[in-house]
Design a protein around this motif. Structure first.
Motif, PDB file in Angstrom:
ATOM      1  N   ALA A 209       0.832  -1.209   0.000  1.00  0.00           N
ATOM      2  CA  ALA A 209       0.000   0.000   0.000  1.00  0.00           C
ATOM      3  C   ALA A 209       0.865   1.256   0.000  1.00  0.00           C
ATOM      4  O   ALA A 209       0.536   2.251  -0.658  1.00  0.00           O
ATOM      5  N   ARG A 210       1.999   1.210   0.716  1.00  0.00           N
ATOM      6  CA  ARG A 210       2.900   2.364   0.754  1.00  0.00           C
ATOM      7  C   ARG A 210       3.524   2.596  -0.623  1.00  0.00           C
ATOM      8  O   ARG A 210       3.621   3.735  -1.088  1.00  0.00           O
ATOM      9  N   ASN A 211       3.941   1.526  -1.277  1.00  0.00           N
ATOM     10  CA  ASN A 211       4.546   1.664  -2.604  1.00  0.00           C
ATOM     11  C   ASN A 211       3.550   2.217  -3.619  1.00  0.00           C
ATOM     12  O   ASN A 211       3.918   2.972  -4.519  1.00  0.00           O
ATOM     13  N   GLU A 212       2.285   1.848  -3.466  1.00  0.00           N
ATOM     14  CA  GLU A 212       1.254   2.346  -4.377  1.00  0.00           C
ATOM     15  C   GLU A 212       1.038   3.848  -4.206  1.00  0.00           C
ATOM     16  O   GLU A 212       0.792   4.564  -5.175  1.00  0.00           O
ATOM     17  N   MET A 213       1.127   4.331  -2.972  1.00  0.00           N
ATOM     18  CA  MET A 213       0.842   5.755  -2.742  1.00  0.00           C
ATOM     19  C   MET A 213       2.032   6.640  -3.110  1.00  0.00           C
ATOM     20  O   MET A 213       1.870   7.814  -3.411  1.00  0.00           O
ATOM     21  N   GLU A 214       3.249   6.093  -3.090  1.00  0.00           N
ATOM     22  CA  GLU A 214       4.441   6.894  -3.372  1.00  0.00           C
ATOM     23  C   GLU A 214       4.752   6.859  -4.869  1.00  0.00           C
ATOM     24  O   GLU A 214       5.521   6.034  -5.354  1.00  0.00           O
ATOM     25  N   VAL A 215       4.146   7.791  -5.595  1.00  0.00           N
ATOM     26  CA  VAL A 215       4.323   7.865  -7.047  1.00  0.00           C
ATOM     27  C   VAL A 215       5.743   8.316  -7.393  1.00  0.00           C
ATOM     28  O   VAL A 215       6.364   7.835  -8.336  1.00  0.00           O
ATOM     29  N   LYS A 216       6.254   9.268  -6.622  1.00  0.00           N
ATOM     30  CA  LYS A 216       7.631   9.743  -6.767  1.00  0.00           C
ATOM     31  C   LYS A 216       8.301   9.679  -5.399  1.00  0.00           C
ATOM     32  O   LYS A 216       7.633   9.759  -4.372  1.00  0.00           O
ATOM     33  N   LYS A 217       9.623   9.576  -5.406  1.00  0.00           N
ATOM     34  CA  LYS A 217      10.352   9.545  -4.146  1.00  0.00           C
ATOM     35  C   LYS A 217      11.583  10.439  -4.225  1.00  0.00           C
ATOM     36  O   LYS A 217      12.239  10.516  -5.267  1.00  0.00           O
ATOM     37  N   LEU A 218      11.868  11.114  -3.115  1.00  0.00           N
ATOM     38  CA  LEU A 218      13.124  11.845  -3.006  1.00  0.00           C
ATOM     39  C   LEU A 218      14.214  10.842  -2.644  1.00  0.00           C
ATOM     40  O   LEU A 218      14.003   9.969  -1.794  1.00  0.00           O
ATOM     41  N   THR A 219      15.358  10.946  -3.281  1.00  0.00           N
ATOM     42  CA  THR A 219      16.469  10.072  -2.919  1.00  0.00           C
ATOM     43  C   THR A 219      17.020  10.510  -1.564  1.00  0.00           C
ATOM     44  O   THR A 219      16.757  11.622  -1.094  1.00  0.00           O
ATOM     45  N   ARG A 220      17.803   9.648  -0.943  1.00  0.00           N
ATOM     46  CA  ARG A 220      18.415   9.998   0.336  1.00  0.00           C
ATOM     47  C   ARG A 220      19.300  11.230   0.181  1.00  0.00           C
ATOM     48  O   ARG A 220      19.307  12.115   1.043  1.00  0.00           O
ATOM     49  N   ALA A 221      20.029  11.311  -0.940  1.00  0.00           N
ATOM     50  CA  ALA A 221      20.900  12.469  -1.180  1.00  0.00           C
ATOM     51  C   ALA A 221      20.073  13.746  -1.302  1.00  0.00           C
ATOM     52  O   ALA A 221      20.458  14.804  -0.786  1.00  0.00           O
ATOM     53  N   GLU A 222      18.916  13.654  -1.979  1.00  0.00           N
ATOM     54  CA  GLU A 222      18.041  14.824  -2.127  1.00  0.00           C
ATOM     55  C   GLU A 222      17.476  15.255  -0.775  1.00  0.00           C
ATOM     56  O   GLU A 222      17.418  16.447  -0.460  1.00  0.00           O
ATOM     57  N   ARG A 223      17.067  14.276   0.031  1.00  0.00           N
ATOM     58  CA  ARG A 223      16.535  14.598   1.365  1.00  0.00           C
ATOM     59  C   ARG A 223      17.605  15.261   2.233  1.00  0.00           C
ATOM     60  O   ARG A 223      17.334  16.222   2.949  1.00  0.00           O
ATOM     61  N   ASP A 224      18.816  14.726   2.173  1.00  0.00           N
ATOM     62  CA  ASP A 224      19.908  15.296   2.967  1.00  0.00           C
ATOM     63  C   ASP A 224      20.224  16.725   2.520  1.00  0.00           C
ATOM     64  O   ASP A 224      20.499  17.599   3.354  1.00  0.00           O
ATOM     65  N   ALA A 225      20.170  16.959   1.198  1.00  0.00           N
ATOM     66  CA  ALA A 225      20.448  18.301   0.672  1.00  0.00           C
ATOM     67  C   ALA A 225      19.373  19.290   1.121  1.00  0.00           C
ATOM     68  O   ALA A 225      19.681  20.415   1.532  1.00  0.00           O
ATOM     69  N   ILE A 226      18.108  18.863   1.051  1.00  0.00           N
ATOM     70  CA  ILE A 226      17.000  19.723   1.497  1.00  0.00           C
ATOM     71  C   ILE A 226      17.129  20.014   2.987  1.00  0.00           C
ATOM     72  O   ILE A 226      16.954  21.150   3.438  1.00  0.00           O
ATOM     73  N   ASP A 227      17.464  18.974   3.751  1.00  0.00           N
ATOM     74  CA  ASP A 227      17.611  19.137   5.200  1.00  0.00           C
ATOM     75  C   ASP A 227      18.736  20.117   5.525  1.00  0.00           C
ATOM     76  O   ASP A 227      18.609  20.957   6.421  1.00  0.00           O
ATOM     77  N   SER A 228      19.826  20.023   4.774  1.00  0.00           N
ATOM     78  CA  SER A 228      20.967  20.919   4.997  1.00  0.00           C
ATOM     79  C   SER A 228      20.584  22.367   4.698  1.00  0.00           C
ATOM     80  O   SER A 228      20.883  23.280   5.482  1.00  0.00           O
ATOM     81  N   ILE A 229      19.899  22.582   3.569  1.00  0.00           N
ATOM     82  CA  ILE A 229      19.451  23.929   3.198  1.00  0.00           C
ATOM     83  C   ILE A 229      18.484  24.474   4.248  1.00  0.00           C
ATOM     84  O   ILE A 229      18.551  25.639   4.644  1.00  0.00           O
ATOM     85  N   ASN A 230      17.609  23.601   4.712  1.00  0.00           N
ATOM     86  CA  ASN A 230      16.561  24.024   5.643  1.00  0.00           C
ATOM     87  C   ASN A 230      17.098  24.362   7.033  1.00  0.00           C
ATOM     88  O   ASN A 230      16.400  24.971   7.841  1.00  0.00           O
ATOM     89  N   HIS A 231      18.347  23.951   7.310  1.00  0.00           N
ATOM     90  CA  HIS A 231      18.928  24.230   8.626  1.00  0.00           C
ATOM     91  C   HIS A 231      19.929  25.388   8.608  1.00  0.00           C
ATOM     92  O   HIS A 231      20.446  25.763   9.666  1.00  0.00           O
ATOM     93  N   LEU A 232      20.184  25.952   7.433  1.00  0.00           N
ATOM     94  CA  LEU A 232      21.123  27.072   7.358  1.00  0.00           C
ATOM     95  C   LEU A 232      20.622  28.243   8.207  1.00  0.00           C
ATOM     96  O   LEU A 232      19.477  28.671   8.084  1.00  0.00           O
TER      97      LEU A 232
END
Length: 488
Positions: A209-232
């Motif tokens: 059910a989780r795989n069906e709902m997740e049409v797109k996914k952020l990669t771990r690298a993308e999540r880490d980059a967003i997290d880094s930007i969001n903490h500046l």
């Protein structure tokens, strides 16, 4: 001459400090009630409304700063303010001296809420992060422009409102990462499946059910980059902003919750430590500002005590907090919570209740004497509560005809009585269905320190407490516990 000028200046400053603060207005929701004005230091004042919701009160002991007024929300007060508060078209409106600052807070909060809801509802869930980042930057600049155009005399107040926007944007970016690429309809199906499986998860079905709902996914690298930007440029030690901004405090609350999953605290999880204990450790390690650190230690200890499963755990939490406590107001509240836990521990007489049924008659706990009483505290808006209902129905059926009373107490607001009645009727809920007389503020609910639901309580045949935090119906060991006390 200088002496005369100095004396005059002192007298003028003293008169400013002595200026009272007046709050008046009309709020239909406050009719016949006492409104509570409070600050972060847990100082409280009462504002009494009449039967029409009208109130008027002056205060001479309130300092300049930020407060919360029940039924209104955040309020900024300073000596000489004379605020008239009304609610028009579901929006709080301030008039009188001090209205400019407070109406700006209301407007900014509404703007933040609107964008936050759009993101959470998935209206931007397919937008790429670079495009989303541009939208967020444009939105921030619009809010900063609104602040700069508002005639604010206090530069610190304006700076705090910019802080609101800065940290609100960070909260919204975090929400974006949760919904990015998610099919919202299929997400609803996923959550419905989780509720249906409560306590008996089928991992394969959930993963599917989780795989069906997740049409797109952020990669771990993308999540880490967003997290880094969001903490500046962030800080967990800005005391002035902490006192001025509920939005900054909300960001910090989420930050503490996220930090407990970092590698440096993973060993605590592996050793079975509860999340509240790890949060307390995070606060001690990551926050250096004394006021902020003690506030969070108090907040965490209060919640942990209310969630404690037995007296031994409560003793440990209380001892740990008492060793670091410095704020008398915080200590007084924690002491009160702990005192109730000790008063209503196993073997103590349970406090009584006298609540209404669906048909309007009243039933008390005392009237059920002679039966074991298994109490479910729930609400129609509570997903985890509703997930336990199928399990509760099975337990009720298994013990039909035996001296056990299954009592469900709703803590829905009284204004939602019809909604509660409809839910009970439509879902054919069994047992004794009751509605608390003042939601979470009902005496019975308060005596048991209930701050989160579902909560289950077990009372013996003589009206004494077996457990103030009993097993859930989805726990297969509940039957063993019921059988043990039936045999006595």
């Amino acid at each position: 001459m200088k002496r005369i000028l100095l004396i005059g200046s002192v007298l003028y400053c003293s008169s400013l400090l002595a200026q009272p603060i007046k709050l008046s207005g009309t709020l239909a929701s406050a009719a016949g009630k006492s409104l509570e004005l409070s600050n972060l230091n847990e100082q409280k004042w009462t504002v009494q409304a009449d039967s029409s919701g009208k109130f008027s009160q002056s205060f001479s002991d309130i300092e300049k700063g930020y407060y919360s007024l029940s039924g209104v929300g955040a309020v900024y007060l300073a000596p000489g303010f004379d605020l008239n508060i009304t609610k028009e078209k579901d929006k709080i409106l301030f008039r009188g001296k001090g209205n400019i600052e407070n109406n700006l807070i209301v407007t900014l909060n509404n703007n933040i809420r609107q964008l936050s809801e759009e993101v959470k509802e998935g209206k931007m869930n397919m937008v790429s992060f670079p495009d989303f980042q541009k939208k967020m930057e444009n939105w921030k600049q619009q809010q900063y422009l609104l602040i700069s155009k508002t005639k604010i005399k206090d530069p610190a107040f304006a700076a705090h409102r910019r802080g609101d926007i800065d940290y609100a944007a960070r909260n919204i970016v975090r929400d974006y990462t949760y919904v990015y690429g998610v099919d919202m309809k299929k997400r609803d199906n996923f959550f419905a499946l989780m509720q249906k499986m409560a306590g008996n998860f089928d991992r394969a079905k959930l993963d599917s059910a989780r795989n069906e709902m997740e049409v797109k996914k952020l990669t771990r690298a993308e999540r880490d980059a967003i997290d880094s930007i969001n903490h500046l440029g962030t800080s967990m030690n800005d005391e002035a902003l902490f006192k001025a901004s509920a939005i900054y405090r909300r960001w910090m609350d989420q930050e503490i919750g996220a930090l407990i999953y970092k590698p440096k605290y993973r060993d605590d999880f592996n050793k079975g430590a509860k999340s509240e204990a790890i949060q307390s450790k995070v606060v001690g390690n990551e926050i250096s500002n004394a006021f902020i650190r003690e506030y969070w230690q108090y907040d965490i200890a209060s919640i942990a005590l209310k969630m404690s499963e037995d007296l031994a755990e409560a003793d440990s939490i209380y001892a740990a907090y008492s060793a670091i406590a410095r704020n008398n107001n915080y200590s007084s509240i924690v002491n009160g919570i702990y005192a109730k836990i000790k008063k209503f521990t196993k073997g103590a007489p349970a406090p009584d209740f006298n609540f209404r049924t669906v048909s309007g008659e009243k039933i008390s706990l005392a009237s059920l004497r002679g039966n074991i009483v298994y109490i479910d505290v729930w609400a129609t808006w509570c997903g985890p509560c509703k997930a336990e209902i199928p399990h509760l129905k099975k337990v009720e059926a298994n013990y039909h005809g035996k001296p056990i009373s299954f009592v469900s107490i709703s803590v829905d607001e009284l204004k939602d009585t019809d909604k509660w009645i409809a839910y009970v009727t439509d879902n054919n809920l069994k047992g004794v269905q009751l509605m608390a007389d003042n939601a979470f503020n009902s005496t019975f609910i308060q005596e048991f320190n209930i701050a989160a639901i579902p909560r289950f309580i077990m009372i013996d045949k003589e009206g004494k407490i077996i457990s103030a935090n009993a097993m859930r119906p989805s726990n297969k060991k509940l039957s063993e516990e019921l059988d043990k006390y039936l045999a006595l």
